[in-house]
Enzyme design. Structure first.
Site, PDB file in Angstrom:
ATOM      1  N   THR A 144      23.382  38.617 -33.651  1.00 41.69           N
ATOM      2  CA  THR A 144      24.363  38.484 -34.796  1.00 41.69           C
ATOM      3  C   THR A 144      24.045  37.408 -35.756  1.00 41.69           C
ATOM      4  O   THR A 144      23.171  36.549 -35.500  1.00 41.69           O
ATOM      5  CB  THR A 144      25.850  37.983 -34.202  1.00 41.69           C
ATOM      6  OG1 THR A 144      26.587  37.710 -35.028  1.00 41.69           O
ATOM      7  CG2 THR A 144      25.436  36.735 -33.042  1.00 41.69           C
ATOM      8  N   ASP A 145      24.608  37.638 -37.188  1.00 41.30           N
ATOM      9  CA  ASP A 145      24.243  36.719 -37.971  1.00 41.30           C
ATOM     10  C   ASP A 145      24.858  35.354 -37.810  1.00 41.30           C
ATOM     11  O   ASP A 145      24.615  34.317 -38.356  1.00 41.30           O
ATOM     12  CB  ASP A 145      24.880  37.182 -39.556  1.00 41.30           C
ATOM     13  CG  ASP A 145      26.468  37.373 -39.444  1.00 41.30           C
ATOM     14  OD1 ASP A 145      27.150  37.232 -38.451  1.00 41.30           O
ATOM     15  OD2 ASP A 145      26.847  37.778 -40.486  1.00 41.30           O
ATOM     16  N   GLU A 146      25.766  34.987 -36.785  1.00 40.13           N
ATOM     17  CA  GLU A 146      26.531  34.049 -36.613  1.00 40.13           C
ATOM     18  C   GLU A 146      25.565  32.819 -35.979  1.00 40.13           C
ATOM     19  O   GLU A 146      25.854  31.705 -36.093  1.00 40.13           O
ATOM     20  CB  GLU A 146      27.701  34.124 -35.487  1.00 40.13           C
ATOM     21  CG  GLU A 146      28.742  35.188 -36.212  1.00 40.13           C
ATOM     22  CD  GLU A 146      30.085  34.918 -35.352  1.00 40.13           C
ATOM     23  OE1 GLU A 146      30.383  34.225 -34.532  1.00 40.13           O
ATOM     24  OE2 GLU A 146      30.878  35.964 -35.723  1.00 40.13           O
ATOM     25  N   TYR A 170      30.543  31.376 -28.498  1.00 40.97           N
ATOM     26  CA  TYR A 170      29.702  32.680 -28.639  1.00 40.97           C
ATOM     27  C   TYR A 170      28.495  32.589 -29.288  1.00 40.97           C
ATOM     28  O   TYR A 170      27.239  33.185 -28.839  1.00 40.97           O
ATOM     29  CB  TYR A 170      30.733  33.519 -29.279  1.00 40.97           C
ATOM     30  CG  TYR A 170      30.078  34.917 -30.021  1.00 40.97           C
ATOM     31  CD1 TYR A 170      29.580  35.918 -28.981  1.00 40.97           C
ATOM     32  CD2 TYR A 170      29.899  35.156 -31.263  1.00 40.97           C
ATOM     33  CE1 TYR A 170      28.972  36.900 -29.542  1.00 40.97           C
ATOM     34  CE2 TYR A 170      29.228  36.137 -31.628  1.00 40.97           C
ATOM     35  CZ  TYR A 170      28.818  37.225 -30.833  1.00 40.97           C
ATOM     36  OH  TYR A 170      28.155  38.443 -31.378  1.00 40.97           O
ATOM     37  N   LYS A 174      24.556  33.385 -28.104  1.00 39.52           N
ATOM     38  CA  LYS A 174      23.670  34.493 -28.696  1.00 39.52           C
ATOM     39  C   LYS A 174      22.354  33.867 -29.378  1.00 39.52           C
ATOM     40  O   LYS A 174      21.215  34.555 -29.005  1.00 39.52           O
ATOM     41  CB  LYS A 174      24.509  35.053 -29.760  1.00 39.52           C
ATOM     42  CG  LYS A 174      25.498  36.043 -29.736  1.00 39.52           C
ATOM     43  CD  LYS A 174      25.114  37.224 -28.513  1.00 39.52           C
ATOM     44  CE  LYS A 174      24.274  38.330 -29.235  1.00 39.52           C
ATOM     45  NZ  LYS A 174      24.122  39.486 -28.467  1.00 39.52           N
TER      46      LYS A 174
HETATM   47  P1  NAD Z   1      31.727  44.693 -27.201  1.00 40.60           P
HETATM   48  O1  NAD Z   1      32.421  43.492 -26.820  1.00 40.60           O
HETATM   49  O2  NAD Z   1      32.676  45.925 -28.009  1.00 40.60           O
HETATM   50  O3  NAD Z   1      30.975  45.538 -26.074  1.00 40.60           O
HETATM   51  C1  NAD Z   1      30.197  44.937 -25.148  1.00 40.60           C
HETATM   52  C2  NAD Z   1      29.887  45.694 -24.035  1.00 40.60           C
HETATM   53  O4  NAD Z   1      29.290  45.016 -23.248  1.00 40.60           O
HETATM   54  C3  NAD Z   1      31.095  46.287 -22.869  1.00 40.60           C
HETATM   55  O5  NAD Z   1      31.011  47.615 -23.256  1.00 40.60           O
HETATM   56  C4  NAD Z   1      30.844  45.642 -21.839  1.00 40.60           C
HETATM   57  O6  NAD Z   1      31.617  46.217 -20.892  1.00 40.60           O
HETATM   58  C5  NAD Z   1      29.622  45.384 -21.790  1.00 40.60           C
HETATM   59  N1  NAD Z   1      29.334  44.210 -20.852  1.00 40.60           N
HETATM   60  C6  NAD Z   1      29.734  42.945 -21.021  1.00 40.60           C
HETATM   61  N2  NAD Z   1      29.174  42.122 -20.194  1.00 40.60           N
HETATM   62  C7  NAD Z   1      28.057  42.860 -19.426  1.00 40.60           C
HETATM   63  C8  NAD Z   1      27.246  42.527 -18.692  1.00 40.60           C
HETATM   64  N3  NAD Z   1      27.325  41.311 -17.766  1.00 40.60           N
HETATM   65  N4  NAD Z   1      26.583  43.661 -17.831  1.00 40.60           N
HETATM   66  C9  NAD Z   1      26.433  44.995 -18.525  1.00 40.60           C
HETATM   67  N5  NAD Z   1      27.395  45.320 -19.617  1.00 40.60           N
HETATM   68  C10 NAD Z   1      28.231  44.246 -19.916  1.00 40.60           C
HETATM   69  O7  NAD Z   1      30.706  44.486 -28.264  1.00 40.60           O
HETATM   70  P2  NAD Z   1      30.262  44.999 -29.665  1.00 40.60           P
HETATM   71  O8  NAD Z   1      31.024  44.401 -30.614  1.00 40.60           O
HETATM   72  O9  NAD Z   1      30.001  46.146 -29.512  1.00 40.60           O
HETATM   73  O10 NAD Z   1      28.604  44.128 -29.827  1.00 40.60           O
HETATM   74  C11 NAD Z   1      27.513  44.442 -29.272  1.00 40.60           C
HETATM   75  C12 NAD Z   1      26.453  43.770 -29.224  1.00 40.60           C
HETATM   76  O11 NAD Z   1      26.353  43.642 -30.943  1.00 40.60           O
HETATM   77  C13 NAD Z   1      26.725  42.195 -28.957  1.00 40.60           C
HETATM   78  O12 NAD Z   1      25.523  42.048 -28.262  1.00 40.60           O
HETATM   79  C14 NAD Z   1      27.082  41.423 -30.260  1.00 40.60           C
HETATM   80  O13 NAD Z   1      26.656  40.092 -30.017  1.00 40.60           O
HETATM   81  C15 NAD Z   1      26.161  42.203 -31.157  1.00 40.60           C
HETATM   82  N6  NAD Z   1      26.923  42.116 -32.569  1.00 40.60           N
HETATM   83  C16 NAD Z   1      28.317  42.371 -32.806  1.00 40.60           C
HETATM   84  C17 NAD Z   1      28.737  42.525 -34.058  1.00 40.60           C
HETATM   85  C18 NAD Z   1      30.052  42.933 -34.324  1.00 40.60           C
HETATM   86  O14 NAD Z   1      30.610  42.673 -35.545  1.00 40.60           O
HETATM   87  N7  NAD Z   1      30.874  43.332 -33.489  1.00 40.60           N
HETATM   88  C19 NAD Z   1      27.794  42.097 -35.180  1.00 40.60           C
HETATM   89  C20 NAD Z   1      26.605  41.644 -34.735  1.00 40.60           C
HETATM   90  C21 NAD Z   1      26.152  41.858 -33.667  1.00 40.60           C
HETATM   91  O1  DAU Z   2      29.337  38.199 -37.684  1.00 40.11           O
HETATM   92  C1  DAU Z   2      29.204  38.951 -36.827  1.00 40.11           C
HETATM   93  C2  DAU Z   2      30.107  38.767 -35.757  1.00 40.11           C
HETATM   94  O2  DAU Z   2      31.210  39.415 -36.332  1.00 40.11           O
HETATM   95  C3  DAU Z   2      29.788  39.246 -34.266  1.00 40.11           C
HETATM   96  O3  DAU Z   2      28.716  38.522 -33.831  1.00 40.11           O
HETATM   97  C4  DAU Z   2      31.092  39.305 -33.414  1.00 40.11           C
HETATM   98  O4  DAU Z   2      30.762  39.811 -32.265  1.00 40.11           O
HETATM   99  C5  DAU Z   2      32.381  39.677 -33.842  1.00 40.11           C
HETATM  100  O5  DAU Z   2      33.455  39.716 -33.201  1.00 40.11           O
HETATM  101  C6  DAU Z   2      32.429  39.221 -35.214  1.00 40.11           C
HETATM  102  O6  DAU Z   2      32.873  37.904 -35.204  1.00 40.11           O
HETATM  103  P1  DAU Z   2      34.098  37.234 -36.269  1.00 40.11           P
HETATM  104  O7  DAU Z   2      34.628  36.034 -35.524  1.00 40.11           O
HETATM  105  O8  DAU Z   2      33.556  37.134 -37.635  1.00 40.11           O
HETATM  106  O9  DAU Z   2      35.028  38.547 -36.119  1.00 40.11           O
HETATM  107  P2  DAU Z   2      36.748  38.694 -35.966  1.00 40.11           P
HETATM  108  O10 DAU Z   2      37.151  39.970 -36.132  1.00 40.11           O
HETATM  109  O11 DAU Z   2      37.100  37.916 -34.616  1.00 40.11           O
HETATM  110  O12 DAU Z   2      37.235  37.571 -37.100  1.00 40.11           O
HETATM  111  C7  DAU Z   2      36.911  37.940 -38.536  1.00 40.11           C
HETATM  112  C8  DAU Z   2      37.553  37.051 -39.439  1.00 40.11           C
HETATM  113  O13 DAU Z   2      38.825  37.106 -39.497  1.00 40.11           O
HETATM  114  C9  DAU Z   2      36.860  35.464 -39.083  1.00 40.11           C
HETATM  115  O14 DAU Z   2      36.866  34.832 -40.168  1.00 40.11           O
HETATM  116  C10 DAU Z   2      38.402  35.290 -38.239  1.00 40.11           C
HETATM  117  C11 DAU Z   2      39.534  35.831 -39.016  1.00 40.11           C
HETATM  118  N1  DAU Z   2      40.425  36.459 -37.967  1.00 40.11           N
HETATM  119  C12 DAU Z   2      40.394  36.977 -37.105  1.00 40.11           C
HETATM  120  C13 DAU Z   2      41.462  37.453 -36.289  1.00 40.11           C
HETATM  121  C14 DAU Z   2      41.009  37.993 -34.913  1.00 40.11           C
HETATM  122  C15 DAU Z   2      41.926  36.034 -38.498  1.00 40.11           C
HETATM  123  O15 DAU Z   2      42.020  35.482 -39.397  1.00 40.11           O
HETATM  124  N2  DAU Z   2      42.844  36.558 -37.720  1.00 40.11           N
HETATM  125  C16 DAU Z   2      42.543  37.134 -36.656  1.00 40.11           C
HETATM  126  O16 DAU Z   2      43.575  37.300 -35.641  1.00 40.11           O
END
Ligand code: NAD
Ligand code: DAU
Length: 365
Positions: A144-146, A170, A174
């Protein structure tokens, strides 16, 4: 250092996708199965609250796809699977992924994201050694970019050499896993790759995250909780574009390298919520509250809330020829359409356990 990064990949892969029942992982499995129907795809997923077998249901029971319920932290199970399936490539998505949950309970994040990634990495190294260190093997770690922390309003976007400065449990977990993956390349020559991506959105996104949460709450006539002043900025990328980027990195990335992936779509949260309100108002036939903007509530800020993320994706664009195909306008419209057409997917996810979580995060605000 070996030069195995230039070795071409075999024509058909045997791929282990961890977290393949989650949001991005399942989109990736759909993408890979459509683009590479001859490849073996094995999904390993623990099916935590965020994992959902229904996300893969449309793929049916195709012979080349296998689903295994299991934990990446279970070394014996991982070792057995790598050997039994003769895995050549790992696409590692499995993680605890929600910042708000990491604030409520960081332990699971350390366990899965740090210890789990270490276990998977070490088992893959043993598997690679047992096969005489094939230069065509790959371990792609999806991150992630975080990990880079928070930007000021005029700072340039994160590039691959931006120092890590994670601010939530989180992102810290990561960052820890990214460091381990990097170290396995430098220490052992294991052909690893890392991608750091911005915020994804699209189908199969769990309701706790901003975009699905807002769409679903509008459909239910519930408040739309915006943290702080709503001026935080995220860079949004349609999930299919992320999947295409990961595919490019698996196919052409240099082992040991990191690639940043972003949508070039920086938007303030409140602007995004307003855009979603307009879209849902246009596309949903019978909204309980119109206009849905009336449901917006500014609530107490998320602790440690990063102000701004932005990605400089020059490297992957120039070296691997990747760029996003979807604009925010087209991607958001597709996403709202998908949530309107898939109530049967998201309604069961609003379970009692989810309501408990929701109360914990939002009741105090
Ligand atoms: P998600 O939470 O939707 O899915 C995570 C999956 O991993 C689920 O299916 C869960 O059951 C599985 N999992 C969790 N713990 C596990 C374990 N111990 N063993 C096996 N499986 C397990 O997450 P996502 O949003 O699809 O993110 C996927 C990956 O991409 C993560 O590594 C996250 O850090 C990264 N990422 C997410 C975003 C985003 O915007 N969602 C952006 C950048 C990177
Ligand atoms: O940047 C990549 C990341 O993006 C991933 O690594 C994470 O897995 C993914 O969850 C996401 O993280 P964020 O914290 O940015 O996503 P989230 O959807 O939780 O929130 C997006 C923005 O919206 C953030 O600034 C917080 C805000 N927010 C979020 C929620 C859930 C609100 O204002 N209200 C809300 O209820």
């Amino acid at each position: 250092m070996s030069t195995n990064s230039e070795t071409p990949l075999p024509e058909s892969l045997r791929l282990l996708v961890t977290g393949g029942a989650g949001f991005i992982g399942s989109n990736f499995v759909h993408h890979w199965c459509a683009a590479h129907p001859r490849d073996r795809v094995v999904v390993l997923d623990a099916l935590t609250y965020a994992g959902n077998r229904d996300n893969l249901a449309a793929l049916g029971d195709r012979e080349q796809l296998r689903f295994v319920q299991g934990d990446i932290g279970d070394g014996e199970r991982v070792a057995q699977l790598l050997e039994q399936e003769a895995i050549t490539t790992v696409a590692h998505f499995a993680a605890e992924s929600h910042v708000d949950r990491s604030i409520l309970g960081p332990g699971a994040f350390i366990q899965t994201n740090v210890v789990g990634t270490f276990t998977l990495l070490e088992q893959f190294r043993q598997h690679w050694l047992a096969h005489n260190q094939p230069s065509s093997f790959r371990f792609l770690h999806v991150s992630t970019d975080e990990v880079y922390g928070s930007l000021g309003p005029d700072d340039p976007g994160f590039c691959e050499t931006t120092p890590f400065a994670p601010n939530s449990p989180y992102s810290a977990s990561k960052a820890g896993s990214d460091h381990l993956v990097r170290a396995y390349f430098h220490t052992y020559d294991l052909p690893t790759l890392i991608t750091n991506c911005s915020n994804n959105y699209g189908p199969f996104h769990f309701p706790e995250k901003l975009i699905p949460l807002m769409i679903i709450n509008m459909l239910l006539g519930k408040p739309l909780p915006v943290y702080g002043d709503g001026q935080n900025i995220r860079d949004w990328l349609y999930v299919e574009d992320h999947c295409r980027a990961i595919e490019r990195v698996i196919q052409g990335g240099r082992a040991g390298e990191t690639y940043n992936i972003g949508g070039n779509n920086e938007v303030k949260n409140i602007e995004l919520v307003n855009t979603l309100c307009d879209l849902v108002d246009e596309l949903a036939p019978d909204l309980p509250v119109r206009p849905p903007q009336n449901l917006i509530e500014f609530i107490k800020d998320r602790p440690g809330h990063d102000r701004r993320y932005a990605i400089d994706a020059t490297k992957i664009q120039q070296q691997l020829g990747w760029e996003p195909q979807e604009t925010l306008t087209t991607g958001l419209r597709k996403t709202v359409d998908w949530y309107l057409a898939h109530r049967d997917w998201w309604q069961p996810l609003l379970s009692e356990a989810y309501q408990d979580y929701y109360r914990q995060v939002y009741a105090g605000h």
